[in-house]
Design an enzyme around this catalytic site. Structure first.
Site: not given
Ligand code: PAF
Length: 323
Positions: A150, A33, A37, A30, A153
């Site tokens: 995350d 960075l 990242h 998102m 996620q």
């Molecule tokens: O982890 C993130 O930045 C977001 O949840 C993702 C995986 C880019 C989905 O929008």
């Protein structure tokens, strides 16, 4: 590096790369960075020939009172970071490009999305899996890279890919910590100086729990109580949850007998922060705790687009493992 904003441009670039025999690696982000990242891009650059980074602040994964409008953005800086990491294509779509019509199709992963962050953010993971499924469909990556900060996620996306037979390997990469132990997050930008000092208690509390596990503690309630009590001492930090859950299905455990995640979320000033450590066991039965890696270990690399870095890193230098 090419920056594209249209789905069809991205699809054509990825089709072209595959036709040229290149493997495509995807780093969905998102934006705003940071070194975390960067480490994902480096992992992608080591394993894949053609790295795609996407920057999209996905409205579908924000609840009505969350920070969608305030989410930090700095596209110029992000483009510099991606370029310096040898990224081939940076995809920066607008909302109407990703969602030309309000989506009637949502990807929902059952169970795994109910607890931990899902309890306070009931629509969040559907938003994540829906956009990630779309990105997988557009890019067609061999591998997609997600950070272990995350952790829920990562578990949810891994399960989605498995359940739907998606031809992509979901790769989990280490959580990256700043010098003071705070887990790197774009949302750290919301912290003022005092919040920032207060936020250190999260990694400190998890670190103490990690020490206890390494010393033989296996009782989840004892570990949770220790974390609660450490965080309770810091006024500016409001603990949302702390849980010890199975590493794969995230179900809370009473006694640690196999791989688990010790995860928490807390409100610190304007930022909702998450953090975790992962526990696995060595063949001799002793616990190994993955506490993440230091941001200072993530160097700036320059990998020419469409080629592999040379020499390839050895197994021990490749921190990411399939999620
Ligand atoms: O982890 C993130 O930045 C977001 O949840 C993702 C995986 C880019 C989905 O929008």
């Amino acid at each position: 590096m090419r920056t594209v904003t249209k789905v069809e441009e991205l699809r054509a670039a990825c089709d072209g790369a595959r036709r040229a025999g290149l493997s495509v690696g995807l780093v969905p982000t998102m934006g705003f960075l940071h070194e975390g990242h960067r480490s994902l891009m480096q992992a992608a650059g080591r394993a894949d020939d053609f790295v795609v980074v996407t920057i999209f602040v996905n409205p579908l994964q924000f609840g009505p009172n969350e920070d969608l409008a305030a989410y930090p953005r700095d596209l110029d800086h992000d483009a510099e970071v991606a370029e310096s990491e040898g990224v081939a294509v940076l995809f920066v779509p607008g909302v109407t490009e990703m969602y030309p019509d309000p989506p009637r199709t949502t990807v929902h992963v059952d169970g795994l999305t109910d607890g931990l962050c899902g309890a306070a953010r009931p629509t969040h993971f559907d938003g994540v899996t829906t956009v990630v499924a779309k990105l997988f469909a557009i890019v067609g990556p061999s591998r997609a890279y997600f950070g272990r900060k995350d952790a829920q996620q990562l578990a949810v996306v891994t399960r989605m890919a498995r359940d739907l037979n998606l031809p992509v390997e979901v790769v989990g990469c280490p959580l990256v910590r700043e010098a003071d132990g705070v887990a790197m997050s774009s949302r750290n930008a919301y912290l003022d100086a005092e919040d920032r000092t207060a936020a250190r208690v999260l990694s400190r509390a998890l670190g103490a729990a990690a020490d206890a596990v390494e010393a033989g503690e296996r009782d989840a309630a004892t570990l949770r109580a220790g974390i609660r009590s450490a965080i309770g001492e810091v006024d500016r930090v409001g603990l949302e949850y702390v849980e010890v859950g199975d590493a794969v299905d995230l179900e809370p455990v009473g006694t640690i007998t196999g791989p688990v995640l010790i995860a928490l979320a807390a409100q610190v000033g304007k930022a909702r922060l998450i953090d975790n450590v992962g526990v696995t066991f060595r063949p001799d039965g002793t616990a190994h705790v993955d506490r993440g890696i230091a941001a200072s270990t993530i160097g700036t690399v320059s990998v020419p687009s469409g080629s592999l870095p040379d020499p390839l890193p050895s197994e021990s230098e490749t921190p990411c493992a399939a999620g």
